[in-house]
Design an enzyme around this catalytic site. Structure first.
Site, mmCIF file in Angstrom:
data_model
loop_
_atom_site.group_PDB
_atom_site.id
_atom_site.type_symbol
_atom_site.label_atom_id
_atom_site.label_comp_id
_atom_site.label_asym_id
_atom_site.label_seq_id
_atom_site.Cartn_x
_atom_site.Cartn_y
_atom_site.Cartn_z
ATOM 1 N NE ARG A 9 -27.563 -44.529 -20.256
ATOM 2 C CZ ARG A 9 -27.829 -44.426 -19.150
ATOM 3 N NH1 ARG A 9 -26.847 -43.704 -18.271
ATOM 4 N NH2 ARG A 9 -28.713 -45.350 -18.826
ATOM 5 N NE ARG A 55 -26.924 -45.924 -10.986
ATOM 6 C CZ ARG A 55 -27.127 -44.612 -11.409
ATOM 7 N NH1 ARG A 55 -26.483 -43.772 -11.606
ATOM 8 N NH2 ARG A 55 -28.407 -44.331 -13.183
ATOM 9 C CB ALA A 94 -31.100 -38.766 -12.151
ATOM 10 C CG ASP A 113 -29.995 -20.891 -11.480
ATOM 11 O OD1 ASP A 113 -29.533 -20.680 -12.280
ATOM 12 O OD2 ASP A 113 -31.247 -20.782 -10.737
ATOM 13 N N PRO A 168 -27.695 -37.880 -6.999
ATOM 14 C CG PRO A 168 -29.827 -37.486 -7.999
ATOM 15 C CD PRO A 168 -28.615 -36.643 -7.220
ATOM 16 C CG ASN A 169 -30.647 -43.571 -7.609
ATOM 17 O OD1 ASN A 169 -30.386 -43.938 -6.137
ATOM 18 N ND2 ASN A 169 -30.886 -42.837 -8.675
ATOM 19 C CE1 TYR A 225 -25.145 -44.843 -15.380
ATOM 20 C CE2 TYR A 225 -26.679 -46.345 -14.680
ATOM 21 C CZ TYR A 225 -26.446 -44.638 -15.089
ATOM 22 O OH TYR A 225 -27.273 -44.010 -15.657
ATOM 23 C CG ASN A 242 -21.955 -38.065 -12.919
ATOM 24 O OD1 ASN A 242 -22.773 -37.790 -13.085
ATOM 25 N ND2 ASN A 242 -21.441 -39.192 -12.527
ATOM 26 C CD GLU A 258 -21.785 -32.368 -18.451
ATOM 27 O OE1 GLU A 258 -21.476 -31.305 -18.816
ATOM 28 O OE2 GLU A 258 -23.145 -33.552 -18.490
ATOM 29 C CG HIS A 288 -22.578 -37.409 -17.487
ATOM 30 N ND1 HIS A 288 -23.905 -37.197 -16.950
ATOM 31 C CD2 HIS A 288 -21.955 -36.024 -18.062
ATOM 32 C CE1 HIS A 288 -24.005 -35.917 -16.398
ATOM 33 N NE2 HIS A 288 -22.919 -35.143 -17.028
ATOM 34 C CG LEU A 289 -19.785 -43.039 -13.657
ATOM 35 C CD1 LEU A 289 -20.684 -42.982 -12.708
ATOM 36 C CD2 LEU A 289 -18.495 -44.586 -13.823
HETATM 37 C C1 DQA Z 1 -24.914 -40.083 -14.980
HETATM 38 C C2 DQA Z 1 -25.433 -39.975 -16.220
HETATM 39 C C3 DQA Z 1 -27.420 -39.695 -15.956
HETATM 40 O O1 DQA Z 1 -28.155 -39.987 -17.052
HETATM 41 C C4 DQA Z 1 -27.450 -41.209 -14.938
HETATM 42 O O2 DQA Z 1 -29.158 -40.329 -14.700
HETATM 43 C C5 DQA Z 1 -27.244 -41.192 -13.545
HETATM 44 C C6 DQA Z 1 -25.879 -40.825 -14.087
HETATM 45 C C7 DQA Z 1 -23.732 -40.919 -15.608
HETATM 46 O O3 DQA Z 1 -22.727 -40.532 -15.160
HETATM 47 O O4 DQA Z 1 -23.904 -41.772 -16.964
HETATM 48 O O5 DQA Z 1 -27.266 -41.498 -12.370
HETATM 49 O O6 DQA Z 1 -24.527 -39.133 -14.904
#
Ligand code: DQA
Length: 139
Positions: free
Chosen positions: A104, A17, A74, A84, A9-10, A22, A71, A95, A97-98
């Site tokens: 954080r 963002r 949230a 699962d 999401p997002n 990000y 990624n 995994e 993450h940006l």
């Molecule tokens: C994220 C980190 C998450 O905490 C956040 O909710 C995101 C992006 C990242 O790529 O840093 O939407 O996964």
């Protein structure tokens, strides 16, 4: 190598963002950078819906994908269902993450995917995705 790239999401809103976390690239630009870094056989998928991400992981379990780069946004911090589903996938799981999720807010320190992934890259904005590609290249 057949690689499923999943974004939660997002992440479709990258570019709008907070840049300090990000960066400035859109998701499409990041996907293009990954292709340029290494032309794997990618399947790019983004969804704001947990169930659609779970279904996509299930497809990767049933089809012969070699790796998943995920990624979960949230959902990283909330989703037992994604945990699962990833657990069933026997290929390489990375995994990404940006932002530096571990440095954080406390709620971002809760992580449901890390223990079912082989590797984590975070905190380097779009470069985190490229590190994941390089990791696969070296495999
Ligand atoms: C994220 C980190 C998450 O905490 C956040 O909710 C995101 C992006 C990242 O790529 O840093 O939407 O996964």
């Amino acid at each position: 190598m057949k690689v499923l790239v999943l974004n939660g999401p997002n992440l479709n809103m990258l570019g709008k963002r907070p840049k300090e976390h990000y960066g400035t690239k859109t998701l499409e630009e990041i996907n293009d950078l990954m292709v340029k870094e290494e032309p794997f056989d990618y399947d790019f998928f983004q969804s704001n819906c947990e169930g659609r991400i779970v279904t996509k992981i299930q497809e990767a379990v049933l089809k012969d994908y070699d790796a998943i780069i995920i990624n979960p946004g949230a959902y990283t911090h909330t989703s037992v269902a994604i945990h699962d589903a990833l657990e069933m996938f026997s290929g390489i799981k990375i995994e990404v993450h940006l932002s530096a999720v571990d440095d954080r807010e406390d709620f971002r320190k809760i992580n449901f995917v890390r223990d079912v992934c082989d590797m984590t890259f975070s905190g380097k904005k779009e470069e985190s995705y490229l590190e994941a590609v390089r990791y696969l290249k070296n495999k």
